[in-house]
Design an enzyme around this catalytic site. Structure first.
Site, PDB file in Angstrom:
ATOM      1  N   GLU A 250       0.859  -1.190   0.000  1.00 36.95           N
ATOM      2  CA  GLU A 250       0.000   0.000   0.000  1.00 36.95           C
ATOM      3  C   GLU A 250       0.886   1.228   0.000  1.00 36.95           C
ATOM      4  OE1 GLU A 250      -2.222  -0.171   3.612  1.00 36.95           O
ATOM      5  OE2 GLU A 250      -3.489  -1.820   2.957  1.00 36.95           O
ATOM      6  N   LYS A 252       2.417   4.411   1.422  1.00 37.67           N
ATOM      7  CA  LYS A 252       2.567   4.917   2.784  1.00 37.67           C
ATOM      8  C   LYS A 252       2.432   6.432   2.700  1.00 37.67           C
ATOM      9  CE  LYS A 252       5.424   4.734   6.893  1.00 37.67           C
ATOM     10  NZ  LYS A 252       5.082   6.090   7.309  1.00 37.67           N
ATOM     11  N   ARG A 257      -2.463   9.589  10.972  1.00 37.08           N
ATOM     12  CA  ARG A 257      -3.275   8.382  11.111  1.00 37.08           C
ATOM     13  C   ARG A 257      -4.508   8.714  11.943  1.00 37.08           C
ATOM     14  NH1 ARG A 257      -0.648   2.658  12.748  1.00 37.08           N
ATOM     15  NH2 ARG A 257      -2.486   1.351  12.570  1.00 37.08           N
ATOM     16  N   ARG A 272      -3.165   8.635  16.407  1.00 38.19           N
ATOM     17  CA  ARG A 272      -2.333   7.458  16.670  1.00 38.19           C
ATOM     18  C   ARG A 272      -2.036   7.299  18.157  1.00 38.19           C
ATOM     19  NH1 ARG A 272       3.246   5.937  13.742  1.00 38.19           N
ATOM     20  NH2 ARG A 272       4.157   4.791  15.431  1.00 38.19           N
ATOM     21  N   GLU A 302      -5.612   7.361   6.716  1.00 43.73           N
ATOM     22  CA  GLU A 302      -4.577   8.382   6.793  1.00 43.73           C
ATOM     23  C   GLU A 302      -5.197   9.674   6.251  1.00 43.73           C
ATOM     24  OE1 GLU A 302      -1.695   7.543   8.156  1.00 43.73           O
ATOM     25  OE2 GLU A 302      -0.263   9.058   7.515  1.00 43.73           O
ATOM     26  N   PHE A 342      -7.499   2.498   5.085  1.00 49.37           N
ATOM     27  CA  PHE A 342      -6.696   1.294   4.852  1.00 49.37           C
ATOM     28  C   PHE A 342      -7.077   0.097   5.714  1.00 49.37           C
ATOM     29  CE2 PHE A 342      -4.091   3.921   7.751  1.00 49.37           C
ATOM     30  CZ  PHE A 342      -3.819   3.028   8.781  1.00 49.37           C
ATOM     31  N   ARG A 417       3.797  -3.946  17.578  1.00 43.67           N
ATOM     32  CA  ARG A 417       4.630  -3.769  16.405  1.00 43.67           C
ATOM     33  C   ARG A 417       5.083  -5.152  15.993  1.00 43.67           C
ATOM     34  NH1 ARG A 417       6.913   0.639  14.580  1.00 43.67           N
ATOM     35  NH2 ARG A 417       6.673   1.810  16.499  1.00 43.67           N
TER      36      ARG A 417
END
Ligand code: AMP
Length: 588
Positions: A250, A252, A257, A272, A302, A342, A417
């Site tokens: 995708e 970036k 965000r 975020r 985004e 997204f 993460r």
């Protein structure tokens, strides 16, 4: 529950930094805590009243606290200020003052956690012209009944100076031990926390319903979910090694965000870091419900600033114009945006977190009806280095930062993460091919370790045509304590009362310097900027050039004069060169 129990625990926790000890103190505290107050205790432990996303601020100033101490003790403000100056902490100053007082008066009433909490909540909610007086009344009524130790921690919470150093994970360890007898259950608690961002609610659930209740914990609409984050890769090859033969790529995009919660006309936006940012984007609040084809949903997107005429993506800095409390309507029309979706995390009362990426994307495309404002982030399935490279090139040319690469068959991992999402960007450091020599024109005073120094410097390029110095960035990284001291020595004699007219800057520095000193910096890239003045109007009308992630290399170019610094011509060449070399494999 008696507040003294909590104050005793605070006291013990303040005297240790060891995680195991902190956990033990917390377990003991939780075991003494009735279920109805556990959530309050958990918030107070973190110096809060409610979870962060509710944005409740206590906002009590030191001055007000001092007045309240004076009111409840009868001791003059001057004397309290004296104690405060000696110890540097209002809580302790109050305890000394109250120590004197309690020798002569009777304690009226034991104070409870519930009372402290409710009073603090009232303080946080009081608004309007009489609010200062009201706040003072509330504080002094608590202090009237507080023991010196209790007073310390009431004031620390009020002033936001309670720093126990307990991580959320330590609180969860202790909750798991206290209410399920097994520290390993923390993993289950973590999931509940990741989907609710509300540790108080998690605590209340395990206290009242046990671990079974936590296992059934569900997403709550309008409580933000902690976002999934991406790991970084340096090359297409590394991405293939980690993700396999087929995955999604995708764009970036370089924006903000946002997690959008929507149910009919009701919409809330979370950043975020889970701050409620609804007020900055009234256009999203108004337009998004029309684009959503579901009864309710939690979506991720985004937000990107766009050029209204060309539809081109603009850099992140443009969104900063929206960060304001007043005249937001004007900013909305001046700085238009698009919302680029997204992911979908929840729809029609059901969690989507366990669905695979491919299933979620399919769902997303059913839920969101695309228009000029609401779009899907461009996505392609890629299978080899060439395909990734191609798509990366397209993405950079469209003004984005690189690619996000996502494994097709994996769920959404809230709050972690993981290795299911990877980001592929142009390398951060010195990818301009060379370092830059820039003129120091302004300084901003430092905080913390940098107090008394210039913590950040305002830098400029040389404009040969006009013979002036145009601002290009602020730099605050790459300084050692030694170099900060050295720079201070050199810069201090160059401080001017008025800005030298050869300095062209919209940004206001704390101090201005004669434009003489040149230092060397590296940066990740050059971007268009609405604020900085370097090469203004040369690439695009109304925009200058700025450096992204600039870093001082440690070199003070004493041999150079300001006119020897990097010029705007050079910056324009570098900016244009960037686009061409972006897909050069060696640079990624
Ligand atoms: P970073 O801030 O460099 O760790 O990159 C992660 C950020 O990239 C996210 O927080 C998003 O704001 C942003 N982003 C841009 N495009 C995407 C995308 N397609 N998927 C996920 N995040 C994205």
């Amino acid at each position: 529950m008696e507040y003294s129990i909590l104050a005793d625990s605070f006291f013990k926790m303040e005297s240790t930094t060891k995680r195991l000890e902190l956990t033990k103190i917390l377990v003991e505290l939780f075991e003494k805590t009735p279920h109805e107050v556990i959530s309050k205790i958990v918030y107070l432990l973190q110096g809060k009243l409610r979870p962060d996303f509710e944005g409740i601020e206590l906002g009590v100033a030191e001055k007000l606290a001092i007045r309240a101490i004076s009111k409840s003790s009868g001791i003059p403000i001057k004397k309290i200020e004296e104690e405060y100056r000696k110890g540097g902490d209002i809580g302790h100053a109050a305890s000394i003052i109250l120590e004197q007082k309690t020798q002569t008066t009777f304690l009226v009433e034991d104070i409870t956690v519930e009372r402290v909490y409710e009073t603090l909540l009232k303080i946080s909610k009081s608004e309007g012209s009489r609010s200062q007086d009201m706040k003072m009344k509330y504080i002094s009524s608590l202090l009237n009944d507080a023991t010196p130790l209790e007073a310390i921690y009431i004031l620390k919470i009020l002033l936001g100076t309670l720093r126990l150093g307990i991580a959320e994970n330590t609180v969860m360890d202790a909750l798991a031990v206290a209410f399920s007898g097994n520290k390993d259950n923390r993993k289950i608690l973590e999931h509940a926390y990741n989907v609710s961002s509300d540790l108080g609610k998690v605590a209340e659930t395990i206290a009242t319903k046990g671990i079974a209740g936590i296992e059934e914990f569900e997403i709550i609409l309008f409580n933000p979910i902690r976002p999934m984050l991406a790991d970084r890769v340096k090359s297409e090859q590394e991405a293939i090694e980690r993700l396999g033969n087929e995955f999604a790529a995708e764009y970036k995009l370089d924006g903000e965000r946002v997690q959008i919660h929507v149910e009919e006309e009701k919409v809330a936006l979370f950043s975020r870091s889970l701050e409620n940012i609804s007020s900055y984007y009234p256009d999203i609040i108004e337009k998004i419900p029309k684009a959503i084809q579901a009864d309710n949903a939690i979506l991720e997107a985004e937000i990107v600033a766009v050029n209204e005429n060309t539809g081109e993506f603009l850099p992140f800095q443009e969104l900063m114009h929206r960060r304001r409390k007043y005249k937001i309507e004007k900013a909305v029309s001046q700085y238009p945006i698009t919302v680029n979706f997204f992911d979908v995390l929840f729809s029609n009362e059901k969690s989507c977190l366990e669905l695979s990426y491919a299933q979620r994307r399919e769902k997303l495309e059913k839920i969101v009806k695309e228009d000029d404002f609401a779009r899907y982030i461009p996505m392609e399935i890629v299978r080899n280095e060439n395909e990734i490279e191609d798509f990366l090139e397209n993405s950079i040319n469209a003004g984005s930062e690189g690619l996000m690469l996502k494994q097709l068959d994996k769920p959404y991992q809230a709050g972690s993460r993981g290795s299911y999402w990877l980001k592929l960007k142009r390398e951060y450091q010195n990818k301009l091919g060379d370092s830059l020599d820039l003129v120091v024109v302004g300084g901003f005073f430092g905080k913390g370790r940098r107090t008394g120094n210039y913590g950040t410097l305002l830098l400029a390029t040389y404009d040969e045509d006009e013979d002036v110095f145009t601002s290009i960035c602020k730099v605050g990284t790459g300084f050692s304590d030694e170099s900060l001291d050295q720079l201070y020595q050199i810069l201090n004699p160059k401080v001017t009362i008025k800005k030298n007219p050869r300095i062209i800057s919209e940004m206001e520095a704390d101090v201005w310097f004669e434009p003489e000193l040149v230092i060397e910096v590296v940066a990740s890239e050059i971007t268009l900027s609405p604020i900085h003045k370097a090469a203004r109007d040369k690439i695009r009308k109304g925009a200058g050039l700025a450096l992204r992630f600039p870093k001082f290399t440690g070199k003070i170019r004493v041999e150079k004069t300001a006119e020897d610094a990097s010029t705007n011509e050079e910056m324009i060449t570098l900016y244009k060169g960037q686009k061409k070399v972006a897909h050069d494999k060696n640079l990624i």
